[in-house]
Write an enzyme that holds these catalytic residues in place. Sequence first.
Site, PDB file in Angstrom:
ATOM      1  N   GLU A 118     -11.241   0.476   6.928  1.00  0.00           N
ATOM      2  CA  GLU A 118     -10.500  -0.020   8.088  1.00  0.00           C
ATOM      3  C   GLU A 118     -11.518  -0.738   8.969  1.00  0.00           C
ATOM      4  OE1 GLU A 118      -7.370  -0.112   8.628  1.00  0.00           O
ATOM      5  OE2 GLU A 118      -6.481   1.383   7.286  1.00  0.00           O
ATOM      6  N   ASN A 141       0.814  -1.214   0.000  1.00  0.00           N
ATOM      7  CA  ASN A 141       0.000   0.000   0.000  1.00  0.00           C
ATOM      8  C   ASN A 141       0.847   1.265   0.000  1.00  0.00           C
ATOM      9  OD1 ASN A 141      -2.731   0.756  -0.215  1.00  0.00           O
ATOM     10  ND2 ASN A 141      -2.709   1.529   1.897  1.00  0.00           N
TER      11      ASN A 141
END
Length: 429
Positions: free
Chosen positions: A387, A256
């Site tokens: 998340e 990421n």
Amino acid sequence: MKFLLVLALCAVVYAKHEAYIGWKSYYVGVATDAQAKALEPLIQKYELDFLSHPTKSREGVVLVKPQHQAGFVQDIEAGGITYRIHADDVKRQLEFDDQLIEMQRMSSFTRTAGRQLPYDNYQELEVIDEYLDYIGEKYPDVATVVNAAESFEGRPIKYIKISTTNFEDENKPVIFIDGGIHAREWISPPSVTWAIHKLVEDVTENDLLEKFDWILLPVVNPDGYKYTFTNERFWRKTRSTNNNPLSQICRGADGNRNFDFVWNSIGTSNSPCSDIYAGTSAFSEVETRVVRDILHEHLARMALYLTMHSFGSMILYPWGHDGSLSQNALGLHTVGVAMASVIQSNALPNFPPYTVGNSALVIGYYIAGSSEDYAHSIGVPLSYTYELPGLSSGWDGFHLPPQYIEQVCRETWEGIVVGARRAGDLFRK
């Protein structure tokens, strides 16, 4: 029977986690921006691994190796940064977590007639791959398994395409969901496989199957994911090596941080030993190239991209590299709030409420080269990082007890449903 259960649990407990002998984890609190800034050089100095970063409104949790604990404590005390012990023995805590996973496995074994499902426990890579193959074989009219590439270590990177029209209807928007970019975020792959289950096996929203084409990639980083089961539970990166001799010792890159949008400009590291190492170049990792290629292949119809991470109960949108807002910020925020609201209405009361907003502003630090930012930069109108929730900012935040996995999958699916429908409405305008 009880004796056999004890033997099985002991076999799990003593099989691994030697890498974490002597490690401790600490809660860390900062009261000012200056204190938060003062932590940054300590990350490399003491090889710190933050499971969650502290902000002025919440504590963070950091893993510290035994040889660095005294120096770490001395430096943060000198800076007036508050701390307290989170886990005095990380290895022992991981062994306890293994017991919970094995107990969940034994419980579900009876419930599912011996079949291992990838969304009712933290399952190894082989179980997830077998599930994808099973879906492709049992539902060939709507599901196609794609072996996109081989990982650095030679494992298949598999995703599944779900469509009633074989991806040939140019008027149908495409929804792309991935998980497992960060190897240690074990709740991520189940959230993606549950979506597959709901689209094919337990269809309750027929419009999502009829009006959309879907691409679901449960484990972007199979090498890293496998390594978290066999060697280091908190491994985050890929497992690649390169021409830098140091990479033979410190393997992999942070997937990421490896996408080609303001790559390696902020919130990354040039050190192969860092958990946020951006790689030798943008898309140096075969795993991130798979995500890139899917995005580009279907870009004309790509209406929504979701990448599943943990933890924090957040829905985040661009731009993460500088905290600025996209031209589509109002649309991103509106759809994000709609997804979060329905998740919250289906969540357990002991899960923290969702926060929706710009990635950098919500999590409190900048990152360059994320998949969320990259997807939006090439033209995907709605691009989000989920998340997924934890029970606290501590251990049960990052390593959610396995009995909560299906609950997280269920509530996350409700958010996906709303996001897909909103994305479809915008696509058809």
